[in-house]
Design a protein around this motif. Structure first.
Motif, PDB file in Angstrom:
ATOM      1  N   LEU A   1       0.847  96.136  65.400  1.00 19.08           N
ATOM      2  CA  LEU A   1       0.014  96.621  66.400  1.00 19.08           C
ATOM      3  C   LEU A   1       0.408  97.786  67.177  1.00 19.08           C
ATOM      4  O   LEU A   1       0.124  98.761  67.509  1.00 19.08           O
ATOM      5  CB  LEU A   1      -0.561  95.538  67.383  1.00 19.08           C
TER       6      LEU A   1
ATOM      7  N   LYS B   1       0.901 100.846  65.607  1.00 15.72           N
ATOM      8  CA  LYS B   1      -0.386 101.585  65.486  1.00 15.72           C
ATOM      9  C   LYS B   1      -0.616 102.272  66.878  1.00 15.72           C
ATOM     10  O   LYS B   1      -1.251 103.564  67.080  1.00 15.72           O
ATOM     11  CB  LYS B   1      -1.726 100.792  65.381  1.00 15.72           C
ATOM     12  N   VAL B   2      -0.227 102.084  67.801  1.00 10.70           N
ATOM     13  CA  VAL B   2      -0.268 102.253  69.504  1.00 10.70           C
ATOM     14  C   VAL B   2       0.510 103.566  69.176  1.00 10.70           C
ATOM     15  O   VAL B   2       0.355 104.711  69.852  1.00 10.70           O
ATOM     16  CB  VAL B   2       0.290 101.396  70.250  1.00 10.70           C
TER      17      VAL B   2
ATOM     18  N   VAL C   1      -4.251 103.434  68.004  1.00  4.16           N
ATOM     19  CA  VAL C   1      -4.901 102.324  68.903  1.00  4.16           C
ATOM     20  C   VAL C   1      -4.482 102.702  70.516  1.00  4.16           C
ATOM     21  O   VAL C   1      -3.471 103.031  70.699  1.00  4.16           O
ATOM     22  CB  VAL C   1      -4.512 100.702  68.742  1.00  4.16           C
TER      23      VAL C   1
ATOM     24  N   VAL D   1      -6.405  99.236  74.895  1.00  2.23           N
ATOM     25  CA  VAL D   1      -6.976  98.377  74.190  1.00  2.23           C
ATOM     26  C   VAL D   1      -5.948  97.500  73.573  1.00  2.23           C
ATOM     27  O   VAL D   1      -6.183  96.021  73.242  1.00  2.23           O
ATOM     28  CB  VAL D   1      -7.514  99.407  73.013  1.00  2.23           C
ATOM     29  N   ALA D   2      -4.720  97.989  73.166  1.00  2.00           N
ATOM     30  CA  ALA D   2      -3.616  97.122  72.746  1.00  2.00           C
ATOM     31  C   ALA D   2      -3.405  96.047  73.750  1.00  2.00           C
ATOM     32  O   ALA D   2      -2.917  94.720  73.468  1.00  2.00           O
ATOM     33  CB  ALA D   2      -2.424  97.740  72.201  1.00  2.00           C
TER      34      ALA D   2
ATOM     35  N   ARG E   1       3.541 104.785  72.959  1.00  2.00           N
ATOM     36  CA  ARG E   1       2.681 105.493  72.138  1.00  2.00           C
ATOM     37  C   ARG E   1       3.475 106.982  72.338  1.00  2.00           C
ATOM     38  O   ARG E   1       3.536 107.762  71.422  1.00  2.00           O
ATOM     39  CB  ARG E   1       1.487 105.977  73.135  1.00  2.00           C
TER      40      ARG E   1
END
Lengths: 251, 251, 251, 251, 251, 251, 251, 251
Positions: free
Chosen positions: A9, A12-13, A18, A22-23, B14
């Motif tokens: 996850l 993805k961030v 993402v 949302v995460a 991120r």
């Protein structure tokens, strides 16, 4: 959410696939414990050097054989307590390499001998209290403590106890097992300056009420430093004794 | 780790400032519950429409005044139970707008009247059991249930109870409060097909053992559908009754 | 006085054969309950959709076979609990269409599948508590509730329980079954805003006193909304849970 | 027979003034314990760094003032527990240099600050349990342990406890104080791999039986490693915790 | 439905204004007990010659004065028990014509002297048991029994009891009041062939547990024909003794 | 000293063979009771029409056969209770003329039928309580009372009890047998104005504690006129009921 | 029938004025005990040298003054126990010649000093147990035993007890008084070959249950020769100790 | 350190081979009790004329045969109690010269008959109490007391007891054995001026709680001079009775 799922996850961030907000919600909503507690649980086994202990009572030979085999494969060491005699005989055939403690109704199976540390002393008032005392002894040893037994030193013959002064003073923690009036922990507690774990046993009759008499006596001990476990709970006493015995040497 | 902290961490992921593997470990090691449980706790207050209930016993007038004021400001509704009489008098001066229930030793303060839903019926064996019955009544009402009381319908005069057959059958849940031999819940449980919450009281003497007699009686009730709370625990019964009363209508 | 007898008497009044005053006394002196209570009892079976539950303990295979057959014929559904294993085997031959729950020692026989309503969740601390938990489960289902089980989520390994947060929150009522120290209902009660029915079990030894320890713990739960049933009374918990679960949807 | 008397006797043996056989009998007949036990007792004070603890209950201001003064003069450190409030006020005037712990009803007087070792963590379920928790805290600190308190982390709001995961894991021994259902030690015992000492308190009512409910619960804890002391015995728990905390570091 | 309402309804049936079937349902649906039980209740007062007995504990002087006045007006006789001393003093002023029994904490007010029937004998082990014995005595007399007292005839001095052989044999029922070990009912039960009602008292200390010791002793009496009431329940024993004493002579 | 011995001594006094002072001392020193108590004991058998009752528990077939034969020869009537099933079978062969009550585990052997007097009513809550109820029934009948049984009228279905109003009101004494919560005596006590003897049974489980729950309930009954016997003591209740039933008609 | 009446009757027999058969019946029917038991009772006072002991609890100064004066006049010696402090002060003014034992709450008044015989040793675990120990001491001495006290020799400091080996071995009977866990009687019982009377005290808290803990412990003592009295019953122990102490020397 | 070792050490001191100061430390550090207590223990056997008593429960025939043989060889007398029936049969073959007491489950083996001294009287309430009474009897006799039994003299038939007045008054100590309500010791204690040892038995049912009822009764006896032993502990009572019986005649 397993840690690899979490890492995925977060990847993805990082990739922008993402959004952080949302995460954050996904993490907050996930079953919280699956992140860390399994790890923590795993750490526990590593630190204590010991997995879940098998409570044998009410389990069949087949069930116990399967459980012991699996735990041994995974952890290299297994302790099973309260195993019925006939079941113990079956396990003996299945695990010829294991140690069997008939009176304590326990089995220990290990890949390599534990390096015994510290010193747990188990003291026992009467011969009838021996099964409980040995359960404590076997438990402490299985977990990695050096542990010894002094048997049959009831308070009505104090000289038998006093003869063991040196051993009493060398222990890091003393487990005292007694039925009847349960007076021994108070006497031992007055002789040593170490933690004493008192184990009442159901040995007695009449106004003994299956262990209530020594249980109450031990809870009211006039000697400071005495703590108590449930009636006949040799396993619990041996387990706590090991934790105390090794508490100082673990980080 | 608060949610804003988590979001900040994820922002760093991120931006590439923190590697996913490092972030994963930080999240796993964080006090897990601070992510979600506080939220969950907050949701609880929203759903039930009710914050923490104040247990007044042993608290001074100053303490209670402060607590009630703070809770009222935050939630718009406060229930305080087991408030000593002299403290209740002080609170009356501090919160003239509150409802005071002397016999139940309770205070309710609310911004706007709750819309009473369903129907909780509190049934009480003797006049001495009234304080406990009223505590249940006040609690259920404070939380938003429509609740009524039938008093003094002990089993030695069955006709008094039977005269209320219709009201018994219209309730969604019945709280039955009784001291002495605690027989009333069994009789009520045989008359209705709704959940019955039995509350033993300490009203009695001798072999009553301060409520033990009716407590045991209620736990052994021959009527199915009867559950039991602690001796004199009118609050607990009223609280559970409200949850039951509204369980079907909440999502 | 049956209703036809009453009608006959009233006919005589109408014909002038009996004076109103005389008839009034006759009615007042008649065994009052034969007028209405049997009806009420009948209404009960209709409303709850369930006749008397059979308590199997101490009954022979012949007795149980006869009782089950008669109740099935009359009501189309039968629940028998605490049926001894050997009797259960006999019943299996007599009623091949019935469901048999060996661990719960229960039998359910029904003409058509109940339309499961609401949601009862049964949570169970240890594997030894399973028979009691399943008795609750079978009872609630037999009466017409949708019911699910979460097993082996004791408080010494909280993460196992916390992993089921969503299911806990979706239940309309939660039955929590636990032996040993009986701590699980308090923990569950702190996580949900639904009624919790706590069932202590006799699983334990020594100062457990065959269920007294968890019984007292549950009665003193710090979580509001917890009510308690007798030791090992899975049937009572399942019955009450069904009443709560369907209380809102029945008129 | 003091050691100087024994030496004098042996001198006579050496000089031939007393025959060995006669001396042997004299020694055997002497009150045995005066040879060694007083010494042992003295060694105890030296090792633990702590003399007899004063149990204040039922003692007058004059008595306590005298006892505290004498013990302080001899040992340089004094701990008095269960001192009534008005007596505490008198002692405050007599020993302005002492620490006074009002809620714990304890007094500590010492010549020089103990070098705090290890880490004892005291965890407390409710605010009403604080006096007992603080007695444990004061005792452990007075004896020389580093000790900390986490208050108000009952099991009905688990997140409050889980927020302190790190501190729980850093302790060498954890004292857990709880009234009501006494569930907290089981939860804590499942989170740490250190010895847990459970202290039931008399906080509760009804079927609590002044501490019996949590006492039984704690004795039946499903978490291994939990030992128990008497109801409200914060002193005993703090004393045992200190012994455990320092057991590894003493020789 | 009161009887006049019922008669009115029947009148309508007779007039043809209401169909029998309709009337039958109306009667069946009416609160059943209001037809007959009040009557039955009324008959009870007529037969026993005695209305509800007033339980004085916890009632104020004003309340008791009002209750006693009303009951006296309606029934011509009142018995109040467990009246606190200061309240008794107030009642003395309000009802100068009443009998006051200070030690028994009871008051009797009657219009005309009851015609004493049969013979109730109250036997009492020690002087400390007298208040309970006198409560039994006053109750039996107030209800209309001839009743006598033999005091201070404990089992450790059997000759004191044996000296009353004739009176023992002339009684129709014997109430035996005893604290401590509660042995007297067994001895009396072996001397007479009449029903014996045993009353344990809370007179004792230590392992007496406020009356538990004599209560258990009396329940296990080796003399057949002994029945038991609650600890200190002199009222209940006197009431039952009156019922027994007059059971044969009533219709 | 038997009465013939006393007469002989007095003859010697009359003849001048023994001086009055000497005779007086001899009489005073003799075992006093052998003069009169044996007679009294004999009178007891004559009056009650019943000798010692045989407690069968733990006695062999041979022992019981001998005892029953001897008592029958001497008194013409024998009651034996708590006879084990296999022993009962043996007795059936030895005494084909006797009545055997299997469920009550009792035997009655009599020369001529007793003329049944008065009316004892035995009321029983559940079918499991029947053995105890029948022991009461058999005992009362064997002693000469007319006695009847109403079975299975538990408080959860009041209408079953209320249907027997007339029989309840016609009894001279009512024995009420109940296990579980033991509520039935209170309900019956509120319906009749006759003495009620409550018999708790050991029928129940868990917090029933083998009859403690209904025992305490019955001792705390809110209905006056209720007295209690030991758990499962149907014999004692039947015996006392007979004494009460016939108390008025005996001289 | 007094002995002079009996002699008069026998004179009539001798004179032929009364037939032997008639006299025999008169003697048999007389209250039997008035012949001999009063005498026996009188002999008791002569032998033991001690009349009835006064139980002071609940008696006023006036009552006690009167009782003590009368008993002193008749017997020359009086023992009163459990006298409240303020009453003791009043008695001090009334009987300046008496001994007063404040802590034991006892008074002894005697004409001449008893010649102390044998040797009773009272041993006491803690200083809080002293009032009970002194009650035993005062009682034994008042009755005529030589009696001594060893105080504060609890089992947690065995050397304090062992230092008194000679005195322990010289006693003819040892009374051991202990609260808390009640272990001292077992230790003493193992050191001496004399009867040991154990007295549990109510000194303790929590799971002590006001003396239940040491009571059970003492009843289960592993040392043979230990018998037990009620909690706090110093009087009973001293009384029994005197009987034992002088049992061999009385005829 | 055995006494010969001590003498050897002192010889070295005399020869100058060891310095007094060094010897003093060696003596002080030696296990203290080995000097004197073993001797004391040996003296005990000599004085009482009796070695350790064998507790047979749970021991096999082989174990008991070996123990009895060894003790007999060393001491010339052996008492074994609580020997299971089948084991007793085996011992009978092994020791044909021994006395066997089947009901008391005891064995006595002695080289020469003890010279019976004093007089112990064992009194027994019911025939079911005989095994316990006989255990007391056998124990007292085996130790060297003259001992007699009076059986079946329950309090419900006082004349049976009173017929034994002379034997009661001739005893030096009386052991009273009773089950059910345990009233007999109070009655006996009121008749004699000798120590009374009360033995509750487990004979009873229901609210007897396996001996709790008579145990509490005996502890609360209104007769002074009564001490109590554990339920069913005939051995302990016989042992204490022997000590009392011979206490005066031993030096």
């Amino acid at each position: 959410m397993r840690r690899d799922e979490l890492t995925a996850l977060l990847e993805k961030v990082r990739r922008g696939a993402v959004a952080p907000r949302v995460a954050a919600r996904a993490i907050a909503d996930a079953p919280l414990e699956s992140l860390g507690f399994a790890t923590l649980d795993h750490q526990r086994a590593l630190r204590v050097g010991f997995p879940e202990v098998v409570f044998g009572q009410g389990k069949t030979s087949e069930q116990l054989t399967a459980i012991v085999a699996r735990l041994f494969e995974k952890n290299g060491v297994v302790l099973a307590t309260r195993v019925e005699p006939e079941v113990l005989a079956d396990l003996r055939r299945a695990f010829p390499a294991a140690e069997f403690h008939e009176r304590a109704r326990a089995l220990v199976l290990r890949r390599r001998r534990a390096r015994a540390a510290g010193r747990v002393l188990v003291v026992c008032a009467g011969t009838s209290d021996l099964p409980v005392a040995e359960e404590a002894l076997v438990t402490a040893r299985a977990m990695g403590s050096r542990a010894e037994l002094i048997a049959d030193v009831g308070v009505a013959g104090l000289h038998r106890l006093l003869a063991h002064g040196r051993r009493l003073r060398e222990a890091r923690v003393v487990v005292v097992v007694a039925g009847l009036e349960g007076a021994l922990p108070s006497v031992v507690g007055g002789l040593v300056d170490r933690p004493v774990i008192a184990v009442p046993t159901s040995v007695g009759y009449g106004a003994h009420f299956r262990g209530l008499a020594p249980l109450l006596a031990m809870l009211n001990s006039c000697a400071a430093g005495v703590t108590v476990v449930n009636v006949d709970n040799g396993f619990g006493a041996g387990y706590a004794a090991h934790l105390i015995n090794t508490s100082g040497s673990r980080r």
